[in-house]
Design a protein around this motif. Structure first.
Motif, mmCIF file in Angstrom:
data_model
loop_
_atom_site.group_PDB
_atom_site.id
_atom_site.type_symbol
_atom_site.label_atom_id
_atom_site.label_comp_id
_atom_site.label_asym_id
_atom_site.label_seq_id
_atom_site.Cartn_x
_atom_site.Cartn_y
_atom_site.Cartn_z
ATOM 1 N N PRO A 58 -18.663 19.285 7.858
ATOM 2 C CA PRO A 58 -17.112 19.363 8.331
ATOM 3 C C PRO A 58 -16.386 18.937 7.316
ATOM 4 C CG PRO A 58 -18.554 18.177 9.994
ATOM 5 C CD PRO A 58 -19.621 18.649 8.689
ATOM 6 N N SER A 59 -14.998 19.877 7.305
ATOM 7 C CA SER A 59 -13.989 19.091 6.187
ATOM 8 C C SER A 59 -13.385 17.997 6.798
ATOM 9 C CB SER A 59 -12.926 20.377 6.336
ATOM 10 O OG SER A 59 -12.534 20.507 7.550
ATOM 11 N N SER A 60 -12.918 17.222 5.635
ATOM 12 C CA SER A 60 -12.322 16.063 5.889
ATOM 13 C C SER A 60 -10.875 16.169 6.634
ATOM 14 C CB SER A 60 -12.078 15.401 4.411
ATOM 15 O OG SER A 60 -11.548 14.097 4.581
ATOM 16 N N ILE A 61 -10.691 15.203 7.301
ATOM 17 C CA ILE A 61 -9.551 15.440 8.095
ATOM 18 C C ILE A 61 -8.394 14.777 7.178
ATOM 19 C CG2 ILE A 61 -8.120 14.543 10.240
ATOM 20 C CD1 ILE A 61 -10.882 14.654 11.755
ATOM 21 N N PRO A 62 -7.305 15.544 6.856
ATOM 22 C CA PRO A 62 -6.301 14.956 6.323
ATOM 23 C C PRO A 62 -5.054 13.972 7.095
ATOM 24 C CG PRO A 62 -5.823 17.134 6.431
ATOM 25 C CD PRO A 62 -7.070 16.912 7.166
ATOM 26 N N ILE A 63 -5.033 12.942 6.651
ATOM 27 C CA ILE A 63 -4.068 11.698 7.249
ATOM 28 C C ILE A 63 -2.856 11.729 6.350
ATOM 29 C CG2 ILE A 63 -3.743 9.704 8.570
ATOM 30 C CD1 ILE A 63 -6.142 11.275 9.686
ATOM 31 N N GLY A 64 -1.702 12.369 7.274
ATOM 32 C CA GLY A 64 -0.440 12.260 6.182
ATOM 33 C C GLY A 64 0.323 10.922 5.992
ATOM 34 N N ALA A 65 0.729 10.849 4.775
ATOM 35 C CA ALA A 65 1.459 9.298 4.665
ATOM 36 C C ALA A 65 2.515 9.856 3.544
ATOM 37 C CB ALA A 65 0.421 8.366 4.050
ATOM 38 N N ALA A 67 -1.598 4.918 7.513
ATOM 39 C CA ALA A 67 -2.520 6.120 7.349
ATOM 40 C C ALA A 67 -4.095 5.750 7.260
ATOM 41 C CB ALA A 67 -2.020 6.913 6.445
ATOM 42 N N HIS A 68 -4.199 4.559 6.434
ATOM 43 C CA HIS A 68 -5.522 4.222 6.007
ATOM 44 C C HIS A 68 -6.070 3.721 7.177
ATOM 45 C CE1 HIS A 68 -6.362 5.147 2.038
ATOM 46 N NE2 HIS A 68 -5.173 5.063 1.667
ATOM 47 N N LEU A 69 -5.371 3.213 8.249
ATOM 48 C CA LEU A 69 -5.932 2.565 9.381
ATOM 49 C C LEU A 69 -6.383 3.768 10.407
ATOM 50 C CD1 LEU A 69 -3.248 -0.239 10.588
ATOM 51 C CD2 LEU A 69 -5.616 -0.538 10.029
ATOM 52 N N TYR A 70 -5.930 4.792 10.387
ATOM 53 C CA TYR A 70 -6.021 5.836 11.163
ATOM 54 C C TYR A 70 -7.356 6.597 10.654
ATOM 55 C CZ TYR A 70 -3.009 4.845 14.742
ATOM 56 O OH TYR A 70 -1.915 4.113 15.719
ATOM 57 N N ALA A 71 -7.387 6.747 9.300
ATOM 58 C CA ALA A 71 -8.408 7.348 8.564
ATOM 59 C C ALA A 71 -9.806 6.571 8.994
ATOM 60 C CB ALA A 71 -8.152 7.602 7.201
ATOM 61 N N ALA A 72 -9.542 4.906 8.658
ATOM 62 C CA ALA A 72 -10.984 4.379 8.923
ATOM 63 C C ALA A 72 -11.444 4.294 10.298
ATOM 64 C CB ALA A 72 -10.310 3.054 8.515
ATOM 65 N N ARG A 106 -3.350 17.183 9.407
ATOM 66 C CA ARG A 106 -3.791 17.366 10.683
ATOM 67 C C ARG A 106 -3.220 15.812 11.621
ATOM 68 N NH1 ARG A 106 -9.767 19.249 11.609
ATOM 69 N NH2 ARG A 106 -10.199 18.910 9.301
ATOM 70 N N VAL A 107 -3.130 14.964 11.003
ATOM 71 C CA VAL A 107 -2.775 13.650 11.624
ATOM 72 C C VAL A 107 -1.660 12.855 11.094
ATOM 73 C CG1 VAL A 107 -3.440 11.469 12.351
ATOM 74 C CG2 VAL A 107 -5.008 13.457 12.312
ATOM 75 N N VAL A 108 -0.617 12.719 11.553
ATOM 76 C CA VAL A 108 0.575 11.779 10.771
ATOM 77 C C VAL A 108 0.795 10.530 11.892
ATOM 78 C CG1 VAL A 108 2.873 11.616 10.136
ATOM 79 C CG2 VAL A 108 1.481 13.710 9.740
ATOM 80 N N PRO A 109 0.381 9.453 11.401
ATOM 81 C CA PRO A 109 0.792 8.098 12.335
ATOM 82 C C PRO A 109 2.103 7.637 11.938
ATOM 83 C CG PRO A 109 -0.655 7.465 10.622
ATOM 84 C CD PRO A 109 -0.507 8.987 10.396
ATOM 85 N N GLY A 110 2.970 7.126 12.687
ATOM 86 C CA GLY A 110 4.098 6.446 12.349
ATOM 87 C C GLY A 110 4.739 5.676 13.461
ATOM 88 N N PHE A 111 6.096 5.370 13.447
ATOM 89 C CA PHE A 111 6.652 4.233 14.080
ATOM 90 C C PHE A 111 7.426 5.030 15.318
ATOM 91 C CE2 PHE A 111 5.783 1.238 10.757
ATOM 92 C CZ PHE A 111 5.121 0.320 11.568
ATOM 93 N N SER A 112 7.088 4.929 16.700
ATOM 94 C CA SER A 112 7.590 5.698 17.823
ATOM 95 C C SER A 112 9.251 6.008 17.433
ATOM 96 C CB SER A 112 7.321 5.006 18.913
ATOM 97 O OG SER A 112 7.740 3.787 18.941
ATOM 98 N N GLY A 113 9.871 4.680 17.177
ATOM 99 C CA GLY A 113 11.362 5.053 17.091
ATOM 100 C C GLY A 113 11.981 5.793 16.288
ATOM 101 N N GLN A 114 11.185 5.711 14.700
ATOM 102 C CA GLN A 114 11.587 6.534 13.868
ATOM 103 C C GLN A 114 11.427 7.864 14.064
ATOM 104 O OE1 GLN A 114 10.234 4.800 9.934
ATOM 105 N NE2 GLN A 114 10.354 2.804 10.792
ATOM 106 N N LEU A 115 10.184 8.222 14.553
ATOM 107 C CA LEU A 115 9.631 9.446 15.131
ATOM 108 C C LEU A 115 10.647 9.975 16.040
ATOM 109 C CD1 LEU A 115 5.986 8.989 15.291
ATOM 110 C CD2 LEU A 115 6.911 10.382 13.606
#
Length: 273
Positions: free
Chosen positions: A17-24, A34-39, A66-75
């Motif tokens: 399976p291809s590696s899931i890219p986590i955006g930062a 991003a590393h927290l969610y990748a881990a 495919r994944v971008v974590p962030g802070f809710s208010g900024q998003l």
């Protein structure tokens, strides 16, 4: 021989399976998150990596990430800049309702936040008669506020529109000015790793300042159910103290990926959740 070789050759031809890219973004805090969610994804056996981009959300929309974590208010500011939502639940629910088609949001970290906060001296807190930002709003017109240059902070607290903040080059200089009485209050954040122990960070019991909780955004229908659950487990484990400690380690020069991995080793997912 052909009967045996056929299946073996078929298995050998299957690609993993291809590696899931986590955006930062390029800044260390964005990469840490991003590393927290990748881990978390790797914890459950999924290949995942952090992909740095100038605008990860645009690449999430295009499908390159495919994944971008962030802070809710900024998003929320990104997708609905005129929204009046401030509490963590309001911000999260409003955010989910305005996400672009094809993008979904995971669970938000109810116990981990990094939202703007106001710091004052112990003497000021006593003079104001309170340790909540509501005490500041009662003196809205007379408060001199400081902030570090280029750091995000709100222009108002509830209905209190503050005077322009005096800017400082760094936290040390700003807090020195606070202690010297050159400013009455200083902008920091709830997960800032460098707030002096002798100052008071005012609480925000009535959500006068917009919430900033971590939330992962992801491409709808491109992750498996178990992968989404892996992302969501961060919400049940991470707290503000841990986030502040990890930020401190990164500020001291430790690699964000190493910090995130060590934290997950000490706080394994799926335990007690």
């Amino acid at each position: 021989m052909g009967i045996v070789v056929g299946p073996v050759a078929g298995c050998a031809g299957q690609s993993p399976p291809s590696s899931i890219p986590i955006g930062a973004q390029a800044d260390p805090e964005s990469q840490l998150i991003a590393h927290l969610y990748a881990a978390a994804l790797r914890f459950y056996g999924n290949a995942a990596h952090v992909q740095v981009a100038d605008d990860p959300l645009s690449q999430l929309d295009s499908g390159d990430i495919r994944v971008v974590p962030g802070f809710s208010g900024q998003l929320l500011e990104r997708f609905a800049p005129d929204s009046a939502a401030r509490s963590d639940v309001q911000v999260y629910r409003t955010l989910l309702s305005v996400l672009p088609e094809g993008v979904a949001g995971g669970d938000y970290t109810t116990s981990a936040e990094d939202k703007p906060a106001v710091a004052v001296t112990e003497r000021t807190a006593e003079q104001w008669g309170g340790r909540d930002v509501s005490a500041l709003t009662r003196r809205c017109d007379e408060v001199a506020v400081g902030a570090v240059e280029s750091v995000r902070r709100p222009s108002s607290v509830g209905t209190c529109r503050l005077s322009k903040a005096r800017e400082f080059p760094d936290d040390d200089t700003m807090f020195a000015a606070l202690r010297a009485g050159q400013i009455d209050a200083a902008w920091t954040t709830t997960a800032a790793p460098d707030v002096p122990s002798e100052v008071v960070v005012l609480s925000d019991k009535t959500s006068l300042i917009r919430a900033e909780n971590l939330v992962p955004l992801y491409r709808r229908n491109e992750l498996t159910e178990s992968q989404v659950l892996a992302l969501n487990e961060i919400a049940g484990v991470l707290d503000t103290g841990s986030l502040a400690d990890m930020r401190r380690q990164v500020d001291e020069g430790t690699d964000p990926g190493l910090v995130a991995g060590q934290w997950l080793d000490e706080h394994p997912l799926g335990v007690g959740n």
